[in-house]
Enzyme design. Structure first.
Site, PDB file in Angstrom:
ATOM      1  N   ASP A  10      -1.058   1.247  -1.891  1.00 17.49           N
ATOM      2  CA  ASP A  10      -2.495   1.505  -1.687  1.00 17.49           C
ATOM      3  C   ASP A  10      -3.184   2.230  -2.853  1.00 17.49           C
ATOM      4  OD1 ASP A  10      -1.738   0.398   0.713  1.00 17.49           O
ATOM      5  OD2 ASP A  10      -2.421   2.048   1.979  1.00 17.49           O
ATOM      6  N   ASP A  48      -4.421  -1.763   1.553  1.00 20.56           N
ATOM      7  CA  ASP A  48      -5.029  -1.504   2.854  1.00 20.56           C
ATOM      8  C   ASP A  48      -6.256  -2.425   2.957  1.00 20.56           C
ATOM      9  OD1 ASP A  48      -4.422   0.311   5.022  1.00 20.56           O
ATOM     10  OD2 ASP A  48      -6.251   1.442   4.575  1.00 20.56           O
ATOM     11  N   HIS A  54     -13.063  -1.968  12.126  1.00 30.27           N
ATOM     12  CA  HIS A  54     -11.647  -1.732  12.459  1.00 30.27           C
ATOM     13  C   HIS A  54     -11.511  -0.517  13.395  1.00 30.27           C
ATOM     14  CE1 HIS A  54      -7.347  -0.651  11.712  1.00 30.27           C
ATOM     15  NE2 HIS A  54      -7.250  -1.961  11.805  1.00 30.27           N
ATOM     16  N   LYS A 108      -2.369  -5.142   4.581  1.00 32.47           N
ATOM     17  CA  LYS A 108      -2.024  -4.576   5.893  1.00 32.47           C
ATOM     18  C   LYS A 108      -3.253  -3.940   6.519  1.00 32.47           C
ATOM     19  CE  LYS A 108      -0.469  -0.304   3.719  1.00 32.47           C
ATOM     20  NZ  LYS A 108      -1.499   0.595   4.264  1.00 32.47           N
ATOM     21  N   CYS A 153       0.737   6.480   4.235  1.00 27.59           N
ATOM     22  CA  CYS A 153       1.281   5.138   3.984  1.00 27.59           C
ATOM     23  C   CYS A 153       2.579   5.153   3.183  1.00 27.59           C
ATOM     24  CB  CYS A 153       0.214   4.263   3.343  1.00 27.59           C
ATOM     25  SG  CYS A 153      -1.108   3.913   4.532  1.00 27.59           S
TER      26      CYS A 153
END
Ligand code: VGL
Ligand code: ZN
Length: 202
Positions: A10, A48, A54, A108, A153
């Site tokens: 990320d 990401d 979301h 992801k 992450c």
């Protein structure tokens, strides 16, 4: 080593200073990350990649504050500022990241109702991204992780990599942490307990 992959987690504009979910020290690690990329035989990037609205965004819920917790069907989930929306500049890689050499980019967090810190398994702990099978199909047995954020992450990816049977090292000097309610110390402890190697060692 040919059986080793570097996973750069990320390294995106929104996680660096000036971005929507800026991790302190994010910009500063780019040269160190690029050094690791230069030395690596195989490079995987993670990205990401959230759809608008979301479920991990505080803005998707009435009255939810960023950095608060909310109960999701799969357990407690942190509410984040809106970040890394698919196709936006914030979701793009840091402009100085040496991304050319990457052989694989794993996106992801694209399922609207499920967050995904780990590059291997989404936060429901059930849905798999396919990275495990990809690495094994290519004969990779060892992974080195760096990037953002160390305590979310990077740590979740490292723990899942270990569970999947890889030899796992986190290059801590090529990471930076969000450090929400002591999450940095907590996740460093969890990684050590799990047998994840941390370099440079302290
Ligand atoms: C991350 C929070 C939300 C990370 C991603 O890359 O560590 N953290 N989405
Ligand atoms: Zn996210």
């Amino acid at each position: 080593m040919p059986n080793e992959a570097l996973i750069v987690v990320d390294m995106q504009n929104d996680f660096c200073e000036g971005g929507a979910l800026a991790v302190p020290g994010g910009n500063a690690i780019v040269p160190r990350v690029n050094q690791l990329i230069a030395q690596a035989d195989h490079v995987v990037l993670t990205q990401d990649w959230h759809p608008p609205g979301h479920a991990s965004f505080a803005s998707s819920w009435d009255g939810a504050e960023p950095f608060s917790m909310r109960d999701f069907p799969y357990g407690p989930q942190t509410m984040w500022p809106t970040h890394c929306v698919q196709g936006t500049r914030g979701a793009g890689f840091h402009p100085d990241l040496e991304a050319t050499k990457a052989e694989m980019i794993v996106r992801k967090g694209f399922h609207r109702g499920v967050d995904s810190y780990s590059a291997f398994r989404e936060n429901d702990r059930m849905t798999r991204t396919g990275l495990d099978g990809y690495l094994k199909a290519r004969g990779i047995t060892k992974v080195v992780l760096c990037g953002l954020a160390l305590d979310f992450c990077v740590a979740w990816s490292a723990l899942d990599a270990k569970r999947a049977g890889f030899d796992v090292t986190v290059a801590v000097d090529a990471t930076a942490a969000i450090d929400l309610d002591g999450s940095r110390a907590k996740m460093l402890h969890e990684m050590r307990q799990a047998g994840v190697k941390l370099t440079p060692s302290s």
